[in-house]
Design an enzyme around this catalytic site. Structure first.
Site, PDB file in Angstrom:
ATOM      1  N   GLY A  37      -1.823 -76.081  38.686  1.00  0.00           N
ATOM      2  CA  GLY A  37      -2.784 -76.363  37.617  1.00  0.00           C
ATOM      3  C   GLY A  37      -2.106 -76.920  36.378  1.00  0.00           C
ATOM      4  O   GLY A  37      -2.544 -77.935  35.820  1.00  0.00           O
ATOM      5  N   GLN A  66       3.354 -74.276  47.546  1.00  0.00           N
ATOM      6  CA  GLN A  66       3.153 -73.027  48.300  1.00  0.00           C
ATOM      7  C   GLN A  66       2.361 -73.213  49.604  1.00  0.00           C
ATOM      8  O   GLN A  66       2.605 -72.484  50.573  1.00  0.00           O
ATOM      9  CB  GLN A  66       2.470 -71.973  47.427  1.00  0.00           C
ATOM     10  N   CYS A 185      -5.285 -68.356  48.733  1.00  0.00           N
ATOM     11  CA  CYS A 185      -5.428 -68.855  50.098  1.00  0.00           C
ATOM     12  C   CYS A 185      -5.748 -67.723  51.079  1.00  0.00           C
ATOM     13  O   CYS A 185      -4.870 -67.262  51.826  1.00  0.00           O
ATOM     14  CB  CYS A 185      -4.199 -69.618  50.566  1.00  0.00           C
ATOM     15  N   LYS A 331      -9.228 -69.028  45.878  1.00  0.00           N
ATOM     16  CA  LYS A 331      -8.129 -69.509  45.040  1.00  0.00           C
ATOM     17  C   LYS A 331      -7.172 -70.361  45.861  1.00  0.00           C
ATOM     18  O   LYS A 331      -6.392 -69.829  46.664  1.00  0.00           O
ATOM     19  CB  LYS A 331      -7.386 -68.316  44.433  1.00  0.00           C
ATOM     20  N   THR A 332      -7.226 -71.691  45.661  1.00  0.00           N
ATOM     21  CA  THR A 332      -6.375 -72.602  46.441  1.00  0.00           C
ATOM     22  C   THR A 332      -5.908 -73.777  45.575  1.00  0.00           C
ATOM     23  O   THR A 332      -6.489 -74.042  44.510  1.00  0.00           O
ATOM     24  CB  THR A 332      -7.151 -73.210  47.636  1.00  0.00           C
ATOM     25  N   ALA A 333      -4.909 -74.501  46.082  1.00  0.00           N
ATOM     26  CA  ALA A 333      -4.485 -75.734  45.424  1.00  0.00           C
ATOM     27  C   ALA A 333      -5.598 -76.773  45.513  1.00  0.00           C
ATOM     28  O   ALA A 333      -5.759 -77.614  44.619  1.00  0.00           O
ATOM     29  CB  ALA A 333      -3.210 -76.261  46.087  1.00  0.00           C
ATOM     30  N   CYS A 366      -9.614 -74.711  52.792  1.00  0.00           N
ATOM     31  CA  CYS A 366      -8.586 -73.925  53.458  1.00  0.00           C
ATOM     32  C   CYS A 366      -8.330 -74.531  54.833  1.00  0.00           C
ATOM     33  O   CYS A 366      -9.178 -74.400  55.725  1.00  0.00           O
ATOM     34  CB  CYS A 366      -9.064 -72.480  53.573  1.00  0.00           C
TER      35      CYS A 366
HETATM   36  P1  FAD Z   1       0.631 -71.483  40.593  1.00  0.00           P
HETATM   37  O1  FAD Z   1       0.789 -72.808  41.261  1.00  0.00           O
HETATM   38  O2  FAD Z   1       1.068 -70.278  41.347  1.00  0.00           O
HETATM   39  O3  FAD Z   1       1.390 -71.576  39.197  1.00  0.00           O
HETATM   40  C1  FAD Z   1       1.471 -70.538  38.262  1.00  0.00           C
HETATM   41  C2  FAD Z   1       2.677 -70.836  37.368  1.00  0.00           C
HETATM   42  O4  FAD Z   1       2.650 -69.968  36.233  1.00  0.00           O
HETATM   43  C3  FAD Z   1       4.019 -70.588  38.073  1.00  0.00           C
HETATM   44  O5  FAD Z   1       4.822 -71.738  37.999  1.00  0.00           O
HETATM   45  C4  FAD Z   1       4.622 -69.412  37.316  1.00  0.00           C
HETATM   46  O6  FAD Z   1       6.033 -69.467  37.232  1.00  0.00           O
HETATM   47  C5  FAD Z   1       3.967 -69.563  35.961  1.00  0.00           C
HETATM   48  N1  FAD Z   1       3.909 -68.309  35.192  1.00  0.00           N
HETATM   49  C6  FAD Z   1       3.568 -67.075  35.625  1.00  0.00           C
HETATM   50  N2  FAD Z   1       3.623 -66.206  34.612  1.00  0.00           N
HETATM   51  C7  FAD Z   1       4.006 -66.900  33.521  1.00  0.00           C
HETATM   52  C8  FAD Z   1       4.213 -66.559  32.149  1.00  0.00           C
HETATM   53  N3  FAD Z   1       4.061 -65.305  31.695  1.00  0.00           N
HETATM   54  N4  FAD Z   1       4.562 -67.546  31.279  1.00  0.00           N
HETATM   55  C9  FAD Z   1       4.700 -68.826  31.722  1.00  0.00           C
HETATM   56  N5  FAD Z   1       4.525 -69.199  32.993  1.00  0.00           N
HETATM   57  C10 FAD Z   1       4.180 -68.246  33.881  1.00  0.00           C
HETATM   58  N6  FAD Z   1      -3.758 -73.703  48.774  1.00  0.00           N
HETATM   59  C11 FAD Z   1      -4.383 -74.720  49.424  1.00  0.00           C
HETATM   60  O7  FAD Z   1      -5.117 -75.482  48.803  1.00  0.00           O
HETATM   61  N7  FAD Z   1      -4.235 -74.922  50.767  1.00  0.00           N
HETATM   62  C12 FAD Z   1      -3.429 -74.135  51.497  1.00  0.00           C
HETATM   63  O8  FAD Z   1      -3.303 -74.333  52.700  1.00  0.00           O
HETATM   64  C13 FAD Z   1      -2.740 -73.054  50.864  1.00  0.00           C
HETATM   65  N8  FAD Z   1      -1.919 -72.228  51.559  1.00  0.00           N
HETATM   66  C14 FAD Z   1      -1.189 -71.280  50.904  1.00  0.00           C
HETATM   67  C15 FAD Z   1      -0.305 -70.496  51.635  1.00  0.00           C
HETATM   68  C16 FAD Z   1       0.484 -69.558  50.997  1.00  0.00           C
HETATM   69  C17 FAD Z   1       1.416 -68.721  51.814  1.00  0.00           C
HETATM   70  C18 FAD Z   1       0.421 -69.419  49.581  1.00  0.00           C
HETATM   71  C19 FAD Z   1       1.318 -68.436  48.864  1.00  0.00           C
HETATM   72  C20 FAD Z   1      -0.472 -70.181  48.852  1.00  0.00           C
HETATM   73  C21 FAD Z   1      -1.303 -71.105  49.487  1.00  0.00           C
HETATM   74  N9  FAD Z   1      -2.229 -71.879  48.792  1.00  0.00           N
HETATM   75  C22 FAD Z   1      -2.927 -72.882  49.454  1.00  0.00           C
HETATM   76  C23 FAD Z   1      -2.612 -71.506  47.417  1.00  0.00           C
HETATM   77  C24 FAD Z   1      -2.046 -72.403  46.304  1.00  0.00           C
HETATM   78  O9  FAD Z   1      -0.655 -72.517  46.400  1.00  0.00           O
HETATM   79  C25 FAD Z   1      -2.438 -71.830  44.951  1.00  0.00           C
HETATM   80  O10 FAD Z   1      -3.808 -71.525  44.939  1.00  0.00           O
HETATM   81  C26 FAD Z   1      -2.130 -72.804  43.815  1.00  0.00           C
HETATM   82  O11 FAD Z   1      -0.762 -73.076  43.763  1.00  0.00           O
HETATM   83  C27 FAD Z   1      -2.640 -72.240  42.488  1.00  0.00           C
HETATM   84  O12 FAD Z   1      -2.209 -73.000  41.419  1.00  0.00           O
HETATM   85  P2  FAD Z   1      -2.047 -72.302  39.966  1.00  0.00           P
HETATM   86  O13 FAD Z   1      -1.613 -73.361  39.034  1.00  0.00           O
HETATM   87  O14 FAD Z   1      -3.259 -71.520  39.662  1.00  0.00           O
HETATM   88  O15 FAD Z   1      -0.885 -71.225  40.188  1.00  0.00           O
HETATM   89  C1  UQ1 Z   2      -6.646 -80.777  48.776  1.00  0.00           C
HETATM   90  O1  UQ1 Z   2      -7.099 -81.567  47.951  1.00  0.00           O
HETATM   91  C2  UQ1 Z   2      -5.457 -80.060  48.473  1.00  0.00           C
HETATM   92  O2  UQ1 Z   2      -4.817 -80.275  47.307  1.00  0.00           O
HETATM   93  C3  UQ1 Z   2      -3.876 -81.274  47.329  1.00  0.00           C
HETATM   94  C4  UQ1 Z   2      -4.959 -79.139  49.380  1.00  0.00           C
HETATM   95  O3  UQ1 Z   2      -3.884 -78.419  49.005  1.00  0.00           O
HETATM   96  C5  UQ1 Z   2      -2.750 -78.479  49.655  1.00  0.00           C
HETATM   97  C6  UQ1 Z   2      -5.592 -78.925  50.656  1.00  0.00           C
HETATM   98  O4  UQ1 Z   2      -5.116 -78.108  51.455  1.00  0.00           O
HETATM   99  C7  UQ1 Z   2      -6.777 -79.676  50.957  1.00  0.00           C
HETATM  100  C8  UQ1 Z   2      -7.400 -79.487  52.299  1.00  0.00           C
HETATM  101  C9  UQ1 Z   2      -7.299 -80.557  50.029  1.00  0.00           C
HETATM  102  C10 UQ1 Z   2      -8.568 -81.319  50.312  1.00  0.00           C
HETATM  103  C11 UQ1 Z   2      -8.272 -82.736  50.686  1.00  0.00           C
HETATM  104  C12 UQ1 Z   2      -8.891 -83.447  51.647  1.00  0.00           C
HETATM  105  C13 UQ1 Z   2      -8.499 -84.859  51.864  1.00  0.00           C
HETATM  106  C14 UQ1 Z   2      -9.929 -82.883  52.509  1.00  0.00           C
END
Ligand code: FAD
Ligand code: UQ1
Length: 437
Positions: A37, A66, A185, A331-333, A366
């Site tokens: 994010g 991740q 995830c 909660k996902t990317a 997902c």
């Molecule tokens: P994050 O990317 O986790 O970033 C949070 C950041 O905040 C980190 O860099 C951390 O260091 C920083 N931070 C924490 N505390 C502090 C602080 N006090 N001060 C400053 N910085 C701080 N998503 C998908 O879309 N598809 C998938 O297939 C998928 N599979 C996954 C599989 C696994 C095993 C895991 C672990 C995750 C998966 N995800 C997947 C989920 C995805 O990675 C997260 O939902 C996404 O990264 C969330 O983004 P974010 O910015 O909210 O948090």
């Molecule tokens: C997506 O946009 C995204 O962020 C880059 C993911 O994270 C890794 C995903 O896993 C998925 C499925 C999407 C959705 C994208 C498409 C093309 C369906």
């Protein structure tokens, strides 16, 4: 004895404190967290507001993709493929504070960093992710350190244990857990199970193995369409589904894992012996949000934002993105992909004195990997409404979707999402102007 001259470091910290006590440096936009994010909104903000006007607070040396950790755990990718130096992915032109955010004072538009430094802002974006609480399962930290058969794909230090543990498994009880808390995830705890099961089937140990999915949830997946398909996978693979069981302790010496039986009114527990244990640990909102002196979270501890606009419900110049928010979607990317576009638009609208348009439908996705060549691409929004991108039945296990997850998604992530050029997929219904989304 004459007093020793102070070290340069100490003098520097004092200078910083002095500077910060006068209010510190001011930014148009401060972003807390440089994860999915923080990077994506940061890149958009830097382009719009120009160099020097945006600060990102992020202490970690590395940024991880991740979503790749499921593939790392299954031996399909290496941890290095998921890792980049943080300074290489943070947007050029933003000021990077390599510090932990310590405190937010939303009434004074101020954030305080670990070293005591203060920054003031016009707008604050919070993207701190979700906190992993390994200590909430008794014995888990010890087990992850000492037992090669205990692993978790949720932590960078331990995801590298998963594939060796799968390879070295010689049969017995293989347990995969899902905790009694919100997680990121929600498909990941079972994806690794399907991959491990296929590996063991190919390597002749499946017949000697009982595979168990012990989940605190009451269903295998929160969206009915995909849950139904996943149940057929569970049946085909002869997996034992133990719902409403929540891991409370691990004993690496006795090789036991103990679970609360959540529907048992007498507080009964059940203990299994394990030969392989993949733990999806309890998670929570970050402490820095929960402990904020001025409340900024809801009762669950997550940042309290409007689910359509990502704007904070009480402080209009604060926005939230991703896993640390209370937006009621998975909660996902993929969710962050759509949210970063919404946050940027809401913020620029508020800056222009307008009300945010909003329009976030809770899009999340997902890729439910069910084997080394198959994947169900779940896509949905608020209340589990299915929001699929492609004009095919995405509930079906497909090789194409597996390759999209393995080969296409990382490119979209590094080249587009982190650089603020990806606002999520456009569903074919929108592209075709069919008018129903
Ligand atoms: P994050 O990317 O986790 O970033 C949070 C950041 O905040 C980190 O860099 C951390 O260091 C920083 N931070 C924490 N505390 C502090 C602080 N006090 N001060 C400053 N910085 C701080 N998503 C998908 O879309 N598809 C998938 O297939 C998928 N599979 C996954 C599989 C696994 C095993 C895991 C672990 C995750 C998966 N995800 C997947 C989920 C995805 O990675 C997260 O939902 C996404 O990264 C969330 O983004 P974010 O910015 O909210 O948090
Ligand atoms: C997506 O946009 C995204 O962020 C880059 C993911 O994270 C890794 C995903 O896993 C998925 C499925 C999407 C959705 C994208 C498409 C093309 C369906």
């Amino acid at each position: 004895m004459a007093s020793r001259p102070q070290s340069c470091g100490k003098i520097l910290v004092q200078l910083v404190r002095c500077y910060s006590s006068k209010g510190g440096k001011h930014y148009n936009v401060v972003i807390a967290g440089g994860g999915t994010g923080g990077c994506s909104v940061g890149a958009r903000s830097c382009r719009t507001f120009g160099p020097g006007n945006v600060a990102i607070i992020e202490p970690a040396k590395h940024h991880y993709y991740q979503p790749m950790w499921t593939l790392v755990g299954a031996g399909i990718k290496k941890i290095d493929n998921s890792q980049r130096l943080m300074k290489e992915v943070l947007p050029q032109g933003c000021d990077h504070y390599v510090q932990r955010l310590q405190e937010i004072d939303p009434e004074k538009n101020t954030v305080i960093l670990d070293n005591g430094e203060k920054l003031t802002y016009d707008y604050l974006v919070i993207g701190l992710g979700i906190q992993i609480n390994l200590n909430k399962v008794e014995g888990l930290i010890e087990a992850l350190k000492v037992d090669p058969n205990v692993c978790t794909n949720y932590v960078s230090d331990y995801v590298v244990k998963t594939y060796p543990a799968i390879q070295n498994f010689k049969g017995g009880n293989a347990i995969f857990t899902f905790p009694n808390t919100p997680i990121k995830c929600a498909g990941a705890p079972q994806k690794i199970m399907y991959l491990a099961e296929e590996y063991w089937a190919k390597h002749g140990v499946r017949d000697k193995t009982k595979v168990m999915y012990n989940s605190a949830l009451g269903v295998i997946f929160g969206v009915k369409k995909y849950a139904e398909r996943l149940l057929t996978v569970v049946e085909r693979k002869n997996i034992n589904l133990n719902l409403r069981e929540s891991l409370t302790s691990v004993d690496p010496l006795k090789k036991t894992a103990t679970f609360d039986l959540l529907d048992n009114k007498n507080g009964e527990k059940k203990t299994y012996t394990y030969d392989f244990l993949h733990v999806s640990p309890p998670m929570s909102a970050p402490d820095v949000l929960k402990n904020s002196t001025v409340p900024i979270v809801d009762a669950s501890g997550f940042l309290d934002v409007n689910k359509y606009t990502c704007q904070h419900v009480k402080f209009p110049n604060i926005f939230g993105i991703g896993d640390c928010t209370n937006i009621p979607t998975s909660k996902t990317a993929a969710a962050v992909a759509t949210q970063n576009k919404i946050v940027h638009r809401s913020m620029t609208e508020v800056m222009a004195g307008k009300a945010p348009t909003g329009g976030y439908e809770g899009y999340t996705s997902c890729p439910l990997i069910t084997g080394y060549h198959s994947c169900i691409l779940a896509e949905f929004g608020f209340d589990g409404v299915v929001l699929e991108t492609f004009p095919i039945d995405q509930g079906k296990e497909r090789r194409t979707m597996f390759h999209m997850k393995k080969d296409v998604m990382p490119q979209i992530y590094w080249q587009m999402l982190l650089k603020g050029y990806w606002g999520g997929p456009q569903p074919y219904r929108k592209i075709m102007h069919l008018g129903f989304v």
